[in-house]
Every structure is written in C-alpha cells, then in structure tokens.
Design a protein around this motif. Structure first.
Motif, PDB file in Angstrom:
ATOM      1  N   PHE A  13      51.693  91.222 -28.564  1.00 41.41           N
ATOM      2  CA  PHE A  13      50.805  91.468 -29.703  1.00 41.41           C
ATOM      3  C   PHE A  13      49.363  91.114 -29.370  1.00 41.41           C
ATOM      4  O   PHE A  13      48.432  91.809 -29.786  1.00 41.41           O
ATOM      5  N   VAL A  14      49.173  90.032 -28.623  1.00 40.58           N
ATOM      6  CA  VAL A  14      47.814  89.659 -28.196  1.00 40.58           C
ATOM      7  C   VAL A  14      47.195  90.789 -27.373  1.00 40.58           C
ATOM      8  O   VAL A  14      46.036  91.162 -27.569  1.00 40.58           O
ATOM      9  N   SER A  15      47.976  91.347 -26.459  1.00 38.65           N
ATOM     10  CA  SER A  15      47.483  92.443 -25.626  1.00 38.65           C
ATOM     11  C   SER A  15      47.190  93.682 -26.458  1.00 38.65           C
ATOM     12  O   SER A  15      46.156  94.348 -26.278  1.00 38.65           O
ATOM     13  N   TRP A  16      48.092  93.997 -27.402  1.00 47.43           N
ATOM     14  CA  TRP A  16      47.874  95.155 -28.274  1.00 47.43           C
ATOM     15  C   TRP A  16      46.615  94.974 -29.112  1.00 47.43           C
ATOM     16  O   TRP A  16      45.820  95.908 -29.277  1.00 47.43           O
ATOM     17  N   ALA A  17      46.431  93.770 -29.668  1.00 45.28           N
ATOM     18  CA  ALA A  17      45.279  93.507 -30.531  1.00 45.28           C
ATOM     19  C   ALA A  17      43.963  93.724 -29.777  1.00 45.28           C
ATOM     20  O   ALA A  17      43.000  94.267 -30.340  1.00 45.28           O
ATOM     21  N   LYS A  18      43.923  93.330 -28.512  1.00 46.00           N
ATOM     22  CA  LYS A  18      42.705  93.546 -27.724  1.00 46.00           C
ATOM     23  C   LYS A  18      42.428  95.029 -27.557  1.00 46.00           C
ATOM     24  O   LYS A  18      41.291  95.477 -27.675  1.00 46.00           O
ATOM     25  N   LYS A  19      43.465  95.804 -27.329  1.00 44.58           N
ATOM     26  CA  LYS A  19      43.289  97.250 -27.160  1.00 44.58           C
ATOM     27  C   LYS A  19      42.889  97.919 -28.474  1.00 44.58           C
ATOM     28  O   LYS A  19      42.206  98.944 -28.466  1.00 44.58           O
ATOM     29  N   ALA A  20      43.319  97.337 -29.587  1.00 44.27           N
ATOM     30  CA  ALA A  20      43.011  97.902 -30.898  1.00 44.27           C
ATOM     31  C   ALA A  20      41.713  97.334 -31.472  1.00 44.27           C
ATOM     32  O   ALA A  20      41.359  97.640 -32.622  1.00 44.27           O
ATOM     33  N   ASN A  21      41.010  96.513 -30.709  1.00 50.03           N
ATOM     34  CA  ASN A  21      39.736  95.907 -31.135  1.00 50.03           C
ATOM     35  C   ASN A  21      39.883  95.068 -32.408  1.00 50.03           C
ATOM     36  O   ASN A  21      39.082  95.159 -33.334  1.00 50.03           O
ATOM     37  N   THR A  22      40.918  94.249 -32.438  1.00 48.17           N
ATOM     38  CA  THR A  22      41.139  93.428 -33.628  1.00 48.17           C
ATOM     39  C   THR A  22      41.502  92.006 -33.231  1.00 48.17           C
ATOM     40  O   THR A  22      41.941  91.752 -32.110  1.00 48.17           O
ATOM     41  N   GLU A  23      41.290  91.077 -34.174  1.00 51.97           N
ATOM     42  CA  GLU A  23      41.679  89.684 -33.991  1.00 51.97           C
ATOM     43  C   GLU A  23      43.048  89.460 -34.631  1.00 51.97           C
ATOM     44  O   GLU A  23      43.596  90.346 -35.284  1.00 51.97           O
ATOM     45  N   ILE A  24      43.575  88.239 -34.482  1.00 52.20           N
ATOM     46  CA  ILE A  24      44.925  87.925 -34.955  1.00 52.20           C
ATOM     47  C   ILE A  24      44.888  86.823 -36.004  1.00 52.20           C
ATOM     48  O   ILE A  24      44.195  85.820 -35.855  1.00 52.20           O
ATOM     49  N   MET A  25      45.639  87.040 -37.093  1.00 50.38           N
ATOM     50  CA  MET A  25      45.946  85.999 -38.060  1.00 50.38           C
ATOM     51  C   MET A  25      47.416  85.642 -37.841  1.00 50.38           C
ATOM     52  O   MET A  25      48.299  86.444 -38.137  1.00 50.38           O
ATOM     53  N   MET A  26      47.670  84.492 -37.293  1.00 48.93           N
ATOM     54  CA  MET A  26      49.024  84.110 -36.889  1.00 48.93           C
ATOM     55  C   MET A  26      49.706  83.293 -37.982  1.00 48.93           C
ATOM     56  O   MET A  26      49.089  82.418 -38.592  1.00 48.93           O
ATOM     57  N   ALA A  27      50.980  83.585 -38.231  1.00 51.42           N
ATOM     58  CA  ALA A  27      51.756  82.824 -39.210  1.00 51.42           C
ATOM     59  C   ALA A  27      52.767  81.935 -38.503  1.00 51.42           C
ATOM     60  O   ALA A  27      53.333  82.316 -37.477  1.00 51.42           O
ATOM     61  N   VAL A  28      52.993  80.742 -39.055  1.00 47.41           N
ATOM     62  CA  VAL A  28      53.991  79.820 -38.500  1.00 47.41           C
ATOM     63  C   VAL A  28      55.179  79.725 -39.451  1.00 47.41           C
ATOM     64  O   VAL A  28      55.041  79.909 -40.665  1.00 47.41           O
ATOM     65  N   ASN A  29      56.329  79.423 -38.896  1.00 44.41           N
ATOM     66  CA  ASN A  29      57.581  79.333 -39.637  1.00 44.41           C
ATOM     67  C   ASN A  29      57.684  77.970 -40.317  1.00 44.41           C
ATOM     68  O   ASN A  29      57.907  76.959 -39.660  1.00 44.41           O
ATOM     69  N   LEU A  30      57.526  77.951 -41.643  1.00 47.88           N
ATOM     70  CA  LEU A  30      57.761  76.726 -42.403  1.00 47.88           C
ATOM     71  C   LEU A  30      58.981  76.876 -43.304  1.00 47.88           C
ATOM     72  O   LEU A  30      59.151  76.132 -44.260  1.00 47.88           O
ATOM     73  N   GLY A  31      59.825  77.853 -42.960  1.00 46.98           N
ATOM     74  CA  GLY A  31      61.076  78.037 -43.673  1.00 46.98           C
ATOM     75  C   GLY A  31      62.177  77.239 -43.011  1.00 46.98           C
ATOM     76  O   GLY A  31      62.646  76.226 -43.535  1.00 46.98           O
ATOM     77  N   THR A  32      62.614  77.689 -41.815  1.00 49.01           N
ATOM     78  CA  THR A  32      63.677  76.993 -41.088  1.00 49.01           C
ATOM     79  C   THR A  32      63.129  76.012 -40.057  1.00 49.01           C
ATOM     80  O   THR A  32      63.890  75.282 -39.434  1.00 49.01           O
ATOM     81  N   ARG A  33      61.801  75.991 -39.875  1.00 54.21           N
ATOM     82  CA  ARG A  33      61.211  75.091 -38.888  1.00 54.21           C
ATOM     83  C   ARG A  33      60.088  74.295 -39.544  1.00 54.21           C
ATOM     84  O   ARG A  33      59.969  74.276 -40.757  1.00 54.21           O
ATOM     85  N   GLY A  34      59.249  73.631 -38.728  1.00 54.30           N
ATOM     86  CA  GLY A  34      58.252  72.763 -39.339  1.00 54.30           C
ATOM     87  C   GLY A  34      57.120  72.385 -38.414  1.00 54.30           C
ATOM     88  O   GLY A  34      56.635  73.205 -37.623  1.00 54.30           O
TER      89      GLY A  34
END
Length: 503
Positions: A111-132
């Motif tokens: 996804f990081v590689s795709w985002a660079k090709k698409a000229n966009t930044e990333i908003m990343m989500a973390v798992n706070l459901g089953t993890r912490g």
C-alpha cells in the motif's frame, strides 16, 4: 411563486483555509477494493508490482491527498504482521468483519508503494478491537522509526531501508458498533485509546491521532460516546472521527436531497460536544474533525448481507458495489458543500471508498475502469476547492419535503484561491420541480471574469454510468450573464453547478 437565490461573495467573509486532506478517500480490505480494484497482477494493465495503472490514473485525476487504510471494520481483527514480508510465507486469515478470506497478498508495504504511485499520503488505522497498545506501537515502530530496533530492522529485512513516515493514525474504527469485532463501551475505548495514543506519541511525537467518534448520528449513545471517550483522549488526539452514509431507500428524491441538512446538524453537534470537553478541561486546544467515512450507500445492502450469510470465506467477492445514479451525484455534491462550509473544524474527510466498494471508480476484472456519477462532484471540489472557504451569504426560496422543512432550493458555497486569483462557486439546485434564477454578487473581485461554468444536469434521476456508456457527466454551460460583477443564470432543477471566476 418565483424561485430565486441571491448570493454575495466577498473575500473578507472567511471561514478558514481548506485543508487539502478534506478531499481524502478510503481503501479497505473489503470486496474488490484491493483485489481486482487497485491490485490485479494478471491484468493487462498491471505494472511490475501488480497495480492497475488505469486505476492509478483515475485516482491521480481526482488528486486525492490522503487515503485511509486498511479499514474500516476490517481493521478490528487485522494482524498487520500477516501482510508484510515474503508473500509465499504470508498467512491467509478469516476476516470476521465481512466474512471473507483475506489472502494477505497485499499488505502495508504494497500500500505504501501504491500510495506513492498514486501521489497520495496514508492515514493508517490500528486494531483496537482484538489487539491493543503493543501491536499499535510495534506497527508504528515498523513504519516510522529509523533506529537499530527490532521492528525497524524487520522493515529493513523486508526491503525498506527508510521509514515510511506515516503521519496520521486512527485509533481503531467504529468501536461503539455492536457489529465491530471487539466493540467497546465508551469508558473501555476511552482508556485504551488514550493509553495507546500516549504510547504512540512517545515513539513519534510528530504524528497526528484520530479518536473514534460514534459510528453515526443514529447511534443510541450519540453524543454521549464522544463526551465520555474524549474525557480520556482529548489531551492526546488531534481529531475525532465522524462517519455517515445516506440513501434514498424510500425513493423520495426531494427528501433524499435534503439529507445534507442532517449532515450539517451532525457536524454542529460534534463540534458542540468537543467544545464542551474543551471547556470542562479548561483546555486551550481546539479539537478538529476527521469525517473519515462519508458517502451514499444503500443500493447493495440487502443482497450483500444475504451473500455474506450464505457464502462466507471467499476471496474478494463483489460486496458493496453500489452503482450510483444522477441523484446520488447531487447528494455527494451537497455533502461536499457541507464539508467546505465547516472547513474551520473539519480538516480531514474520506469519501468511502475509492475503488469498487461504494466508490467513484469501478473496474472490470477483464477490462477497463470507469467513472461513476459521483466521480465528478468530487473531482470538481478536489481540484477547484483548494484555498479559503468563504462564508456563504445566500437568500433563497425554500421548500418542504417528507421529513425536512425549510429546505433551501439552492445550497452553495464559494472558495477563494488567492494564489491563482480565482474564486469558485459550488452550487446545487435541489428543487425537484423548479428551475431557480441564481444571482451572485462578486463584490471585492473587481476585474474578474467567468473562466468556466460546468454543470451536471439530467432528465433521469436514476441514470447511471457504465464501462461503455458515460451517460452522466459534466458539460460547459454558456447560458449566463455577467455584468459589472453580477452573475446571473437560470439554474436548472436538480443540477450540480461549478462556476469559476478569475482574472
């Protein structure tokens, strides 16, 4: 009765500078968003990494500045470690959110590689459901830390020497929803999110964090959820999230086009709740809003629920593939206008989603990609809605609908771009029966002329686009008068209007 709307535009009537991230979007491991959406190695138009080049070009056309990933409901049972490293050693896992099988052939680094090709930044989500806390911190270390540490070195072992430097992070997703894996009470989520956010900012103080708001204004706990969770997270986060979808389930176009009024009230309620917590904490910090899921969504609901119930654990089935019509595009335009009107507090927003899944872009697995009807209002706002949002001063005739009263015939906002010396009006005539005489007074913009007048009009509210027939698209309109700073036109009923002025 004559239907008319009069608008005054003045560069001194400032709301605020529009954050570019207002025009973000969203990609989740859901349906065909990724597999056969942005990633399809066996497609004739796939590049050397398996990314569909036709989709990348359409995303670049939209100028999407940031994309939320990897969910969504999906993230609440996601093991990010499964999606990194050699593909042959990655594990396939059950996705409990959408009852599908996730092969993990596409993960974080892809996804990081795709985002660079698409000229966009990333908003990343973390798992706070089953993890912490631990999993979130490990993921942040993997992404952002340049040290001789375990997860930094793991990233290097995977072929990425330099950190990804992802700056925006969501602390879970819709954690109040009973459908969410690992759903929480507001007290449970507030404590977990606060401690997770605190630890993450110890690792990288430069990141921005988003606290989960209610899953929608219809949740029984709204706005108590925001009030309780922000008691815990306010000091550590920079945004609170909002999610809302609308649909014409009753086939009542007039009432459907009034639903942006509900969105307006939702935003005002969240702002009020944030400011209550600010006052309660005697804080000087003003919390901003990340409206990181918004769209029309209703066409595919029943069939998708039936499919997931009867045919679980398939890879990338066609889910949530709403085929958007002309009236959907009008409401998307109205929702964009609403976001711009609140540019002082709504600093990020994500059209959910980007490809195939309730999306402006659709793909054929064996063929091309095409623009849905909702593509165009988003395109226009993303390109011409950069600059300073101006306070709309409008007098307009009104009408009532089934569930809404005093609905403005014309809803509009203007954006001033001082760098380009341009001002753009975005307007929707949402009256389903009458054209409206629209007049705009461009005081303070002496010497400006009309650069372009784009409209989307159609006689069929249910008209759609397909791969081979772009039935709904904008055209240039020349029927207007612009004399001594006064712009006048006959704004057609049910129309999307983009009027650009410049020197």
């Amino acid at each position: 009765m004559k239907r008319e709307a009069k608008m005054v535009i003045d560069k001194e009537f400032k709301i605020d500078e529009i954050d570019k991230n207002l025009y973000g979007s969203f990609i989740e491991h859901l349906g065909r968003a990724i597999y056969t959406g942005i990633y399809q190695p066996d497609h004739p138009l796939a590049d050397e990494e398996g990314f569909r080049k036709d989709v990348i070009e359409l995303v670049k056309e939209l100028q999407v500045p940031i994309v939320r990933y990897p969910g969504g409901n999906f993230v609440s049972n996601y093991f990010w470690e499964d999606g990194v490293g050699p593909k042959e050693s990655r594990k396939a896992r059950l996705d409990l959110a959408w009852r599908t099988l996730e092969p993990n052939l596409f993960g974080l680094n892809e996804f990081v590689s795709w985002a660079k090709k698409a000229n966009t930044e990333i908003m990343m989500a973390v798992n706070l459901g089953t993890r912490g806390i631990d999993a979130a911190c490990n993921l942040l270390e993997y992404c952002n830390v340049d040290a001789n540490s375990y997860y930094s070195n793991m990233r290097r072992d995977h072929g990425y020497d330099k950190p990804h430097n992802i700056k925006v992070w969501c602390l879970g997703n819709e954690m109040d929803g009973p459908w969410q894996v690992g759903a929480k009470t507001p007290q449970e989520y507030g404590r977990l999110a606060a401690e997770t956010g605190k630890a993450m900012k110890m690792i990288d103080p430069s990141i921005k964090l988003v606290s989960c708001g209610s899953s929608g204004i219809g949740m029984p706990t709204f706005p108590e959820w925001e009030a309780i969770t922000l008691e815990h997270t306010y000091d550590y986060v920079d945004y609170v999230s909002m999610h809302q979808y609308y649909g014409n389930k009753e086939n009542d176009t007039a009432d459907f086009l009034a639903m942006s009024m509900d969105m307006e009230q939702f935003i005002k309620s969240v702002i009020a709740t944030c400011d209550y917590i600010k006052a309660k904490k005697r804080s000087k910090k003003e919390l901003k809003i990340s409206f990181d899921e918004w769209n029309v969504w209703y066409h595919s609901n029943e069939s998708d629920n039936d499919y997931m119930e009867k045919k679980p654990w398939n890879v990338a089935p066609a889910l949530l593939e709403d085929i958007y019509n002309f009236e959907d595009a009008l409401l998307v335009g109205l929702m964009l206008i609403t976001l711009i009107k609140h540019a002082d507090r709504v600093k990020m927003a994500c059209l959910a989603q980007l490809v195939n899944v309730i999306a402006p872009i659709m793909t054929d697995e064996k063929g091309g990609a095409w623009r849905q009807t909702i593509f165009y209002p988003f395109l226009h706002a993303s390109i011409y809605g950069r600059g300073i949002a101006l306070q709309p001063v409008i007098e307009t005739t009104k009408h009532d609908t089934t569930n809404h009263t005093d609905v403005t015939d014309v809803e509009a906002v203007s954006v001033y771009n001082p760098e380009n010396e341009e001002v753009t009006i975005f307007a929707v005539n949402r009256n389903v029966d009458h054209d409206v005489e629209f007049t705009s007074d461009l005081r303070g913009f002496e010497g400006y002329k009309v650069l372009e007048y784009l409209v989307m009009e159609h006689d069929d509210m249910k008209a759609v686009n397909t791969l081979n027939n772009e039935n709904v698209k904008p055209r240039t309109k020349n029927e207007y008068v612009f004399d001594e700073g006064i712009f006048t036109t006959n704004m057609k009923k049910c129309s999307w209007n983009v009027i650009r002025f410049g020197k």
